[in-house]
Write an enzyme that holds these catalytic residues in place. Structure first.
Site, PDB file in Angstrom:
ATOM      1  N   SER A 150      -0.444  -8.045   8.414  1.00 28.71           N
ATOM      2  CA  SER A 150      -1.210  -8.598   7.306  1.00 28.71           C
ATOM      3  C   SER A 150      -2.087  -9.760   7.798  1.00 28.71           C
ATOM      4  O   SER A 150      -2.949  -9.549   8.649  1.00 28.71           O
ATOM      5  CB  SER A 150      -0.262  -9.012   6.176  1.00 28.71           C
ATOM      6  OG  SER A 150      -0.947  -9.238   4.971  1.00 28.71           O
ATOM      7  N   ASP A 226       0.358   0.862  -0.018  1.00 33.71           N
ATOM      8  CA  ASP A 226       0.296  -0.594   0.076  1.00 33.71           C
ATOM      9  C   ASP A 226      -0.479  -1.132  -1.131  1.00 33.71           C
ATOM     10  O   ASP A 226      -1.623  -0.729  -1.371  1.00 33.71           O
ATOM     11  CB  ASP A 226      -0.417  -0.969   1.379  1.00 33.71           C
ATOM     12  CG  ASP A 226      -0.329  -2.438   1.732  1.00 33.71           C
ATOM     13  OD1 ASP A 226      -0.488  -3.273   0.816  1.00 33.71           O
ATOM     14  OD2 ASP A 226      -0.130  -2.739   2.917  1.00 33.71           O
ATOM     15  N   HIS A 259       3.702  -2.341   1.959  1.00 27.63           N
ATOM     16  CA  HIS A 259       3.329  -3.502   2.773  1.00 27.63           C
ATOM     17  C   HIS A 259       4.548  -4.218   3.370  1.00 27.63           C
ATOM     18  O   HIS A 259       4.405  -5.243   4.022  1.00 27.63           O
ATOM     19  CB  HIS A 259       2.542  -4.486   1.893  1.00 27.63           C
ATOM     20  CG  HIS A 259       1.719  -5.492   2.642  1.00 27.63           C
ATOM     21  ND1 HIS A 259       0.597  -5.157   3.371  1.00 27.63           N
ATOM     22  CD2 HIS A 259       1.840  -6.843   2.771  1.00 27.63           C
ATOM     23  CE1 HIS A 259       0.062  -6.243   3.907  1.00 27.63           C
ATOM     24  NE2 HIS A 259       0.795  -7.283   3.564  1.00 27.63           N
TER      25      HIS A 259
END
Length: 281
Positions: A150, A226, A259
């Site tokens: 991320s 995600d 995620h």
């Protein structure tokens, strides 16, 4: 520079350790974690994978949740996980108390705007100060890979693209590929770097890849479930930029994955092997 060991646990024949030290670059005390595989006790120096975590994380998230130590022990790969921002009573956080800026959200750049510029220089910390510390105190060679998730995936791509020759391998999970064009990145960049968007390009992988002097193969995994995929991560932007630049990119859209660290744990072995091949582990 001295290190203070604050924890130590044996894992897969090696050791997971956490250290505290004073950072001259960040102007505060910092904590990082290191996994030393069993080969670290056999003499010689080992390659290092630097892992950069995402928003709200510390050095502990990856080491506790990714399940990386078994394969790292097999491959003879040291893993180093720094914190995600400077910390301490003198370090400013988000003035609104939000979680996506300031403490836990350093974005792996060098801030130029007050009051952030005094402490928020995570790029220099990750690229220069921390490796120098690791290579001075552990059996670590100068063969380096970098990866992250991320915000940390953004950091890994940018660190590699900005510093040709510094790393031999790079990969990312669910990176913020085009921070100039997403809410997380725009908030962080406008505060850390100011409103001149031309300065933002220096910290955006999609902009940097067009001018990269080195074409390290990029491995990127992204889950197709995600929640941040369309609004924050935008892997298609990286894919297009890499195609235009002729930069080797393997982008894998993994069906059903989100995620979370469940996603990272599912594919971390692939990434460790990707780095080990390049690093000669």
């Amino acid at each position: 520079m001295s290190l203070e060991n604050i924890s130590c646990q044996k894992s897969f024949g090696g050791w997971h350790k956490r250290y505290k030290h004073r950072s001259d670059v960040l102007g505060c005390d910092m904590v990082f974690a290191v996994y030393l595989p069993p080969q670290a006790e056999q003499g010689g120096k080992l390659p290092v994978l630097y892992w950069l975590s995402g928003l709200t994380c510390t050095d502990e998230n990856f080491m506790h949740k990714a399940g990386a130590m078994r394969m790292a022990a097999e491959l003879g790969l040291i893993i180093v996980a720094p914190d995600t921002s400077p910390r301490g009573p003198d370090v400013p956080g988000d003035p609104d108390g939000a979680w996506d800026f300031g403490l836990g959200a350093g974005f792996y750049l060098n801030a130029t705007q007050e009051p952030w510029s005094r402490h928020y220089r995570m790029h220099d910390y990750v690229v220069q100060e921390l490796p120098a510390l690791v290579e001075a105190h552990f059996p670590a060679s100068d063969k380096r890979g970098i990866s992250g998730h991320s915000m940390g995936g953004h950091g890994a791509l940018v660190c590699a693209l900005r510093n040709p020759g510094r790393y031999q391998s790079v990969s990312a999970f669910s990176p913020i590929n085009n921070p100039m064009d997403c809410p997380w990145g725009q908030k962080a960049f406008s505060r850390y770097l100011g409103e001149d968007r031309s300065k933002w390009r220096e910290w955006d992988a999609c902009a940097l890849i067009a001018e990269a002097d080195e074409k390290l193969p990029l491995l990127v995994d992204q889950g197709d479930r995600d929640d941040f995929l369309a609004t924050q991560l935008k892997p298609e932007a990286l894919q297009q930029a890499a195609k235009l630049a002729g930069h080797p990119l393997t982008l894998r859209l993994q069906p059903g994955y989100d995620h979370s660290y469940f996603f990272i744990a599912s594919f971390i072995d692939d990434h460790l092997q990707h780095h080990a091949r390049a690093l000669g582990a």
